[in-house]
Scaffold this motif. Structure first.
Motif, PDB file in Angstrom:
ATOM      1  N   ILE A   1      -5.971  21.501  -8.202  1.00 15.84           N
ATOM      2  CA  ILE A   1      -4.582  21.891  -8.466  1.00 15.84           C
ATOM      3  C   ILE A   1      -4.266  23.124  -7.618  1.00 15.84           C
ATOM      4  O   ILE A   1      -5.079  24.036  -7.512  1.00 15.84           O
ATOM      5  N   ASN A   2      -3.090  23.142  -7.029  1.00 19.21           N
ATOM      6  CA  ASN A   2      -2.640  24.310  -6.266  1.00 19.21           C
ATOM      7  C   ASN A   2      -1.262  24.724  -6.755  1.00 19.21           C
ATOM      8  O   ASN A   2      -0.261  24.064  -6.447  1.00 19.21           O
ATOM      9  N   GLU A   3      -1.222  25.774  -7.539  1.00 14.39           N
ATOM     10  CA  GLU A   3       0.045  26.287  -8.050  1.00 14.39           C
ATOM     11  C   GLU A   3       0.683  27.165  -6.972  1.00 14.39           C
ATOM     12  O   GLU A   3       0.119  28.196  -6.590  1.00 14.39           O
ATOM     13  N   GLU A   4       1.845  26.753  -6.496  1.00 20.55           N
ATOM     14  CA  GLU A   4       2.468  27.443  -5.371  1.00 20.55           C
ATOM     15  C   GLU A   4       2.794  28.900  -5.674  1.00 20.55           C
ATOM     16  O   GLU A   4       2.760  29.749  -4.791  1.00 20.55           O
ATOM     17  N   GLU A   5       3.124  29.208  -6.921  1.00 20.60           N
ATOM     18  CA  GLU A   5       3.484  30.573  -7.277  1.00 20.60           C
ATOM     19  C   GLU A   5       2.298  31.390  -7.764  1.00 20.60           C
ATOM     20  O   GLU A   5       2.454  32.537  -8.182  1.00 20.60           O
ATOM     21  N   GLY A   6       1.096  30.813  -7.699  1.00 18.95           N
ATOM     22  CA  GLY A   6      -0.093  31.532  -8.133  1.00 18.95           C
ATOM     23  C   GLY A   6      -0.197  31.592  -9.643  1.00 18.95           C
ATOM     24  O   GLY A   6       0.613  31.017 -10.369  1.00 18.95           O
TER      25      GLY A   6
ATOM     26  N   ILE B   1      -0.009  13.806 -12.972  1.00 18.97           N
ATOM     27  CA  ILE B   1       1.364  13.293 -12.976  1.00 18.97           C
ATOM     28  C   ILE B   1       2.343  14.375 -13.404  1.00 18.97           C
ATOM     29  O   ILE B   1       3.491  14.392 -12.969  1.00 18.97           O
ATOM     30  N   THR B   2       1.897  15.305 -14.262  1.00 16.25           N
ATOM     31  CA  THR B   2       2.759  16.426 -14.654  1.00 16.25           C
ATOM     32  C   THR B   2       3.024  17.320 -13.452  1.00 16.25           C
ATOM     33  O   THR B   2       4.153  17.754 -13.217  1.00 16.25           O
ATOM     34  N   TYR B   3       1.961  17.600 -12.699  1.00 18.39           N
ATOM     35  CA  TYR B   3       2.067  18.463 -11.525  1.00 18.39           C
ATOM     36  C   TYR B   3       3.007  17.847 -10.488  1.00 18.39           C
ATOM     37  O   TYR B   3       3.872  18.530  -9.931  1.00 18.39           O
ATOM     38  N   LEU B   4       2.860  16.535 -10.255  1.00 17.30           N
ATOM     39  CA  LEU B   4       3.731  15.870  -9.293  1.00 17.30           C
ATOM     40  C   LEU B   4       5.170  15.835  -9.772  1.00 17.30           C
ATOM     41  O   LEU B   4       6.101  15.965  -8.976  1.00 17.30           O
ATOM     42  N   ASP B   5       5.363  15.665 -11.083  1.00 15.66           N
ATOM     43  CA  ASP B   5       6.719  15.658 -11.636  1.00 15.66           C
ATOM     44  C   ASP B   5       7.387  17.018 -11.451  1.00 15.66           C
ATOM     45  O   ASP B   5       8.575  17.107 -11.141  1.00 15.66           O
ATOM     46  N   GLU B   6       6.610  18.099 -11.617  1.00 15.99           N
ATOM     47  CA  GLU B   6       7.147  19.443 -11.411  1.00 15.99           C
ATOM     48  C   GLU B   6       7.534  19.657  -9.957  1.00 15.99           C
ATOM     49  O   GLU B   6       8.561  20.278  -9.656  1.00 15.99           O
ATOM     50  N   LEU B   7       6.709  19.131  -9.039  1.00 10.36           N
ATOM     51  CA  LEU B   7       7.043  19.252  -7.622  1.00 10.36           C
ATOM     52  C   LEU B   7       8.298  18.467  -7.285  1.00 10.36           C
ATOM     53  O   LEU B   7       9.131  18.895  -6.483  1.00 10.36           O
ATOM     54  N   ASP B   8       8.448  17.276  -7.911  1.00  7.04           N
ATOM     55  CA  ASP B   8       9.642  16.473  -7.674  1.00  7.04           C
ATOM     56  C   ASP B   8      10.893  17.197  -8.148  1.00  7.04           C
ATOM     57  O   ASP B   8      11.955  17.121  -7.530  1.00  7.04           O
TER      58      ASP B   8
ATOM     59  N   TYR C   1     -14.075  26.253  -8.904  1.00  4.87           N
ATOM     60  CA  TYR C   1     -13.491  27.217  -7.970  1.00  4.87           C
ATOM     61  C   TYR C   1     -12.123  27.649  -8.489  1.00  4.87           C
ATOM     62  O   TYR C   1     -11.344  26.822  -8.985  1.00  4.87           O
ATOM     63  N   ILE C   2     -11.851  28.937  -8.376  1.00  5.41           N
ATOM     64  CA  ILE C   2     -10.523  29.450  -8.724  1.00  5.41           C
ATOM     65  C   ILE C   2     -10.171  30.588  -7.769  1.00  5.41           C
ATOM     66  O   ILE C   2     -11.026  31.386  -7.390  1.00  5.41           O
ATOM     67  N   ALA C   3      -8.908  30.627  -7.344  1.00  2.79           N
ATOM     68  CA  ALA C   3      -8.404  31.702  -6.486  1.00  2.79           C
ATOM     69  C   ALA C   3      -7.083  32.187  -7.063  1.00  2.79           C
ATOM     70  O   ALA C   3      -6.296  31.394  -7.591  1.00  2.79           O
ATOM     71  N   ASN C   4      -6.836  33.477  -6.950  1.00  2.00           N
ATOM     72  CA  ASN C   4      -5.674  34.037  -7.628  1.00  2.00           C
ATOM     73  C   ASN C   4      -4.338  33.617  -7.018  1.00  2.00           C
ATOM     74  O   ASN C   4      -3.286  33.854  -7.604  1.00  2.00           O
ATOM     75  N   TRP C   5      -4.359  32.954  -5.853  1.00  2.00           N
ATOM     76  CA  TRP C   5      -3.091  32.482  -5.289  1.00  2.00           C
ATOM     77  C   TRP C   5      -2.687  31.116  -5.847  1.00  2.00           C
ATOM     78  O   TRP C   5      -1.676  30.546  -5.456  1.00  2.00           O
ATOM     79  N   GLY C   6      -3.497  30.572  -6.790  1.00  2.00           N
ATOM     80  CA  GLY C   6      -3.074  29.360  -7.488  1.00  2.00           C
ATOM     81  C   GLY C   6      -3.964  28.149  -7.308  1.00  2.00           C
ATOM     82  O   GLY C   6      -3.622  27.062  -7.786  1.00  2.00           O
ATOM     83  N   SER C   7      -5.112  28.293  -6.648  1.00  2.00           N
ATOM     84  CA  SER C   7      -6.012  27.156  -6.449  1.00  2.00           C
ATOM     85  C   SER C   7      -7.022  27.056  -7.581  1.00  2.00           C
ATOM     86  O   SER C   7      -7.600  28.053  -8.007  1.00  2.00           O
ATOM     87  N   LEU C   8      -7.221  25.825  -8.050  1.00  2.00           N
ATOM     88  CA  LEU C   8      -8.145  25.550  -9.150  1.00  2.00           C
ATOM     89  C   LEU C   8      -8.827  24.221  -8.851  1.00  2.00           C
ATOM     90  O   LEU C   8      -8.158  23.226  -8.547  1.00  2.00           O
ATOM     91  N   GLN C   9     -10.158  24.200  -8.907  1.00  2.00           N
ATOM     92  CA  GLN C   9     -10.887  22.996  -8.511  1.00  2.00           C
ATOM     93  C   GLN C   9     -12.130  22.814  -9.370  1.00  2.00           C
ATOM     94  O   GLN C   9     -12.848  23.762  -9.679  1.00  2.00           O
ATOM     95  N   LEU C  10     -12.370  21.561  -9.762  1.00  6.00           N
ATOM     96  CA  LEU C  10     -13.568  21.188 -10.513  1.00  6.00           C
ATOM     97  C   LEU C  10     -14.154  19.949  -9.862  1.00  6.00           C
ATOM     98  O   LEU C  10     -13.434  18.968  -9.613  1.00  6.00           O
TER      99      LEU C  10
END
Length: 384
Positions: free
Chosen positions: A111-116, A153-160, A64-73
């Motif tokens: 993964i949900n990228e907040e900025e899309g 862990i990269t994604y969480l580090d970026e959020l931190d 699944y992919i959505a242009n607002w930043g969601s990605l799922q496998l």
């Protein structure tokens, strides 16, 4: 920006029946259905129901992919063919999850990228490039889970980094104790095309990946003679059962047999180095990034020197070209003059002949002082 959502489901172990295809098609008029696949594309609205339940009921894989930043496998596995407890060691809360539902185990990577996402995205073809990962896991190859953990862990580090907490420094020691690296699977030296596709689609950090897989060792191969000896240890009843199931065309039978035989063979596996903390891995990734920046800087410097030395050999011709371009008297020719002069200025700096260069530029200006367009460009480029 218009909305874009893409869902794709694939069935690997069996074909969908006609009645199943009809039931799925009733979910949405947007469905593209075949005996092994279902695709839903939405520019408004959403998939009715729960995609995980749809996966469990009919399919083996979902992207699944959505242009607002969601990605799922997601992958569905028969429960008896995988090591659930080992898989759970790679879980990252809300990002990498392993769940048991009925007789299946579901691996979910989200993964949900907040900025899309930047630029155009396309869902079609992604699941086909990733589908081989399911078979790799069934064969005991858990490199995907480690890559997903790295992404997590990269994604969480970026959020931190975005939400810095005043008490963060006080929690560092505790986080290091709890945030240990899971087992590094073997054979990271050569990635399959499916693993590479995951790295590209989910944008796994190349520097963290390089730092992390330095602990990966080669998986020892099992000699054919050992496999033959293990086969001989099967009793008649076990052999008959496997042959009967083979005739029935059961899926994943070879994996089940391989797993049974491997359990009968003693294989010495080289141990990985001591586990690292997440902070150590992230620090190693920063070092790798700095090394890469230095390498690129050295390459750029070497390329610049090569270009300057080549220009030095034709410096006289370059000044002649400049004179010819000025005489054309067009806007584009003046632009070319400035570009050539800037290269010659760089060469003068390299040769410690800056004074000589500006003297010659001044002579050029004096010669063509009536060319206002040329003068304007020279002033803008700080050549006068």
């Amino acid at each position: 920006m218009s909305e874009y959502q893409y869902y794709e489901f694939q069935s690997v172990d069996r074909r969908l029946t006609q009645s199943e295809q009809e039931a799925i098609s009733k979910l949405s008029s947007r469905a593209q259905i075949s005996s092994s696949k279902a695709i839903f594309v939405y520019n408004y609205g959403d998939l009715p129901g729960n995609e995980k339940q749809l996966l469990i009921k009919y399919f083996d894989a979902m992207f699944y992919i959505a242009n607002w930043g969601s990605l799922q496998l997601m992958f569905r596995f028969p429960k008896g063919l995988i090591d659930i407890e080992l898989m759970r060691k790679y879980c990252v809360e809300d990002i990498v999850e392993v769940s048991e539902i009925n007789n299946f185990v579901v691996l979910e990577i989200s993964i949900n990228e907040e900025e899309g996402f930047n630029g155009w995205i396309e869902g079609e073809g992604n699941l086909s490039s990733l589908i081989g990962l399911r078979q790799e896991i069934l064969q005991g190859d858990y490199r995907l889970l480690y890559l997903a953990w790295l992404k997590g862990i990269t994604y969480l580090d970026e959020l931190d980094d975005e939400d810095e907490d005043d008490d963060e420094e006080n929690e560092d020691d505790e986080n290091d104790e709890e945030g240990l690296e899971p087992p590094v699977p073997p054979n990271f030296g050569k990635l399959s095309s499916s693993l590479q596709a995951f790295i590209d689609i989910f944008e796994v950090d190349e520097h963290l990946l390089k730092a992390a897989i330095s602990a990966s060792v080669a998986k020892p191969s099992i000699p054919e003679s050992s496999i033959k000896e293990a086969i001989k240890k099967l009793n008649r009843s076990e052999v008959d059962t496997f042959l009967l199931r083979l005739l029935k065309g059961e899926s994943n039978l070879s994996i089940e047999l391989s797993k049974k035989l491997s359990g009968m063979i003693e294989v010495r596996q080289e141990e990985n180095p001591n586990k690292r903390t997440i902070r150590q891995l992230l620090a190693s990734a920063e070092k790798e990034e700095k090394k890469e920046e230095e390498r690129r800087g050295q390459e750029a410097k070497a390329a610049r020197i090569r270009d300057l030395e080549a220009l030095a050999k034709r410096e006289t011709a370059a000044w002649e070209d400049i004179d010819a371009l000025i005489q054309k008297g067009t806007s584009s020719s003046y632009d070319e003059v400035v570009l050539l002069l800037l290269k010659l200025q760089d060469l003068a700096d390299y040769q410690n002949q800056t004074v000589k260069f500006f003297t010659r530029v001044q002579q050029l200006h004096n010669k063509y002082s009536s060319r206002s367009g040329l003068k304007r460009r020279l002033l803008k480029a700080n050549l006068l």
